[in-house]
Design a protein around this motif. Structure first.
Motif, PDB file in Angstrom:
ATOM      1  N   PHE A   1       0.867  -1.174   0.000  1.00 40.19           N
ATOM      2  CA  PHE A   1       0.000   0.000   0.000  1.00 40.19           C
ATOM      3  C   PHE A   1       0.900   1.219   0.000  1.00 40.19           C
ATOM      4  O   PHE A   1       1.636   1.468   0.943  1.00 40.19           O
TER       5      PHE A   1
ATOM      6  N   ASP B   1      -6.195   2.649   3.781  1.00 40.78           N
ATOM      7  CA  ASP B   1      -6.764   1.408   3.233  1.00 40.78           C
ATOM      8  C   ASP B   1      -7.559   0.769   4.366  1.00 40.78           C
ATOM      9  O   ASP B   1      -7.000   0.159   5.269  1.00 40.78           O
TER      10      ASP B   1
ATOM     11  N   ASP C   1      -7.547  -4.076   0.872  1.00 43.75           N
ATOM     12  CA  ASP C   1      -7.466  -4.456  -0.540  1.00 43.75           C
ATOM     13  C   ASP C   1      -6.371  -3.697  -1.272  1.00 43.75           C
ATOM     14  O   ASP C   1      -6.309  -3.714  -2.495  1.00 43.75           O
ATOM     15  N   PHE C   2      -5.497  -3.018  -0.529  1.00 41.24           N
ATOM     16  CA  PHE C   2      -4.373  -2.267  -1.084  1.00 41.24           C
ATOM     17  C   PHE C   2      -4.824  -1.103  -1.955  1.00 41.24           C
ATOM     18  O   PHE C   2      -4.104  -0.655  -2.838  1.00 41.24           O
ATOM     19  N   SER C   3      -6.035  -0.603  -1.715  1.00 43.80           N
ATOM     20  CA  SER C   3      -6.533   0.583  -2.395  1.00 43.80           C
ATOM     21  C   SER C   3      -6.863   1.642  -1.349  1.00 43.80           C
ATOM     22  O   SER C   3      -7.282   1.322  -0.238  1.00 43.80           O
ATOM     23  N   HIS C   4      -6.683   2.895  -1.726  1.00 45.80           N
ATOM     24  CA  HIS C   4      -7.040   3.973  -0.825  1.00 45.80           C
ATOM     25  C   HIS C   4      -8.556   4.071  -0.699  1.00 45.80           C
ATOM     26  O   HIS C   4      -9.287   3.953  -1.689  1.00 45.80           O
ATOM     27  N   ASP C   5      -9.017   4.287   0.489  1.00 39.80           N
ATOM     28  CA  ASP C   5     -10.414   4.586   0.743  1.00 39.80           C
ATOM     29  C   ASP C   5     -10.512   6.011   1.274  1.00 39.80           C
ATOM     30  O   ASP C   5      -9.489   6.669   1.503  1.00 39.80           O
TER      31      ASP C   5
END
Length: 377
Positions: free
Chosen positions: A113, A167, A171-175
């Motif tokens: 991440f 994250d 899921d290794f995505s920015h929220d």
């Protein structure tokens, strides 16, 4: 970050599909790592080989060269160190092994991440929120050069401000962490990956839920660093009336232990960023004075200040400029600073090597003051 830091394991592998030839049983541990600190990867073969096995690690970032290490003849495993520059600035690592004229390879990917990298190219980007509509956009950057723009929440929301981009679901995505300026309630929006970011076809409502539906009066989110080195971002709250700060350790969306962080700080100073200034793997604290613009820092080890580590980063700052982020812009493993002029909208940067200035310049000229850089502190 120090090599002795826990690599902060998080999430699971996106899948292993190994092509097996003469070498059998290549495994990689861990299958996932989190950006922001040094880590190591252990590659293990099912059986030893006579001639030794070259293990190659390739990356998708032009800033990071490939690494090669050899499993000695007669041994079955080797540990590959991944320095901070690798972990911070690549979005995919592929491990392959070669021995006895055959290659064993496959998508054994390690997906770190990378803070503030919204398009997955290994470089920090900027996030903007329009104050009048609440719409959220991102500007992809390659270093200090803007490449374009994209929309995350084009419909906008006028009663919540973006205060962080952790994250939240592994899921290794920015929220998006969003806060109500009137009630202090903290809500979240789960984004669906760096490639698509916000997909209106699959997002039926704005908020996925609340992290904190009620917050003590006067508290605001001041930062979302990983305070305890578990690879999951935590939350720092700062009270606007007293200047006191508290922390809450998070397990994704689930609040854990909390406690006091700072007491008796002047209300003229506000926490503006939480970079790791001394590369020890722990986030530090930056405050900025509302009246003078002065920027000071305190080095931390988790939630404990390091003795005698308080210092001044900038004695004076040009009027109107506030610190809005601390990404690593030039992929050198050091946090840099982003400033925005609240009157003109202009965005500038200062390159740092720890607490030493190594360069500065403008990122954006002529940006509307209605557009604010958010969520990258």
């Amino acid at each position: 970050a120090a090599d002795t830091m826990n690599p902060g394991l998080s999430g699971t592998s996106p899948g292993i599909n190994v092509i097996v030839n003469a070498i059998t049983g290549l495994t990689v541990s861990p299958l996932s790592i989190v950006g922001g600190r040094a880590a190591s990867v252990t590659v293990t073969l099912a059986t030893s080989v006579n001639t030794g096995t070259n293990v190659n690690i390739t990356t998708n970032s032009p800033a990071v060269p490939s690494l090669t290490i050899t499993v000695p003849a007669g041994q079955t495993s080797v540990t590959v160190p991944l320095p901070t520059t690798v972990v911070d600035h690549v979005t995919k690592l592929t491990v392959s092994a070669f021995a006895n004229g055959a290659t064993l390879t496959g998508p054994l990917t390690l997906n770190p991440f990378i803070p503030f990298d919204f398009d997955g190219d290994g470089y920090a980007d900027l996030l903007l929120q329009q104050q009048s509509t609440g719409a959220v956009y991102f500007l992809p950057f390659r270093g200090v050069h803007q490449l374009g723009y994209g929309a995350i929440l084009p419909g906008g929301v006028t009663n919540f401000n973006v205060v962080g981009t952790p994250d939240l679901n592994g899921d290794f995505s920015h929220d998006l962490l969003m806060e109500s300026p009137t009630t202090g309630a903290v809500a979240y929006v789960l984004l669906d990956g760096a490639a698509t970011l916000y997909n209106p076809a699959t997002s039926s409502h704005l908020f996925n839920g609340y992290v904190f539906p009620m917050v003590p009066p006067g508290n605001r989110v001041a930062g979302t660093p990983d305070l305890n080195g578990d690879g999951k971002q935590d939350i720092i709250f700062e009270n606007q009336t007293t200047g006191d700060s508290t922390y809450t350790l998070m397990n994704g969306l689930i609040p854990g232990a909390s406690g006091p962080l700072f007491h008796g700080v002047s209300t003229d100073y506000h926490i503006v960023a939480t970079p790791d200034l001394n590369n020890d793997g722990y986030p530090d604290i930056l405050w900025q004075s509302k009246t003078t613009g002065k920027v000071v820092y305190l080095l931390m080890k988790g939630v404990t200040p390091i003795p005698n580590s308080f210092g001044t980063l900038f004695e004076t700052v040009q009027s109107g400029y506030v610190v809005v982020g601390a990404p690593d812009l030039n992929v050198d493993g050091n946090a840099d600073l982003v400033f925005q002029n609240v009157a003109t909208g202009d965005v500038s940067y200062v390159l740092l090597n720890g607490t030493t200035v190594t360069g500065f310049g403008f990122l954006l000229h002529g940006l509307s003051p209605d557009m604010r850089v958010v969520g990258i502190h």
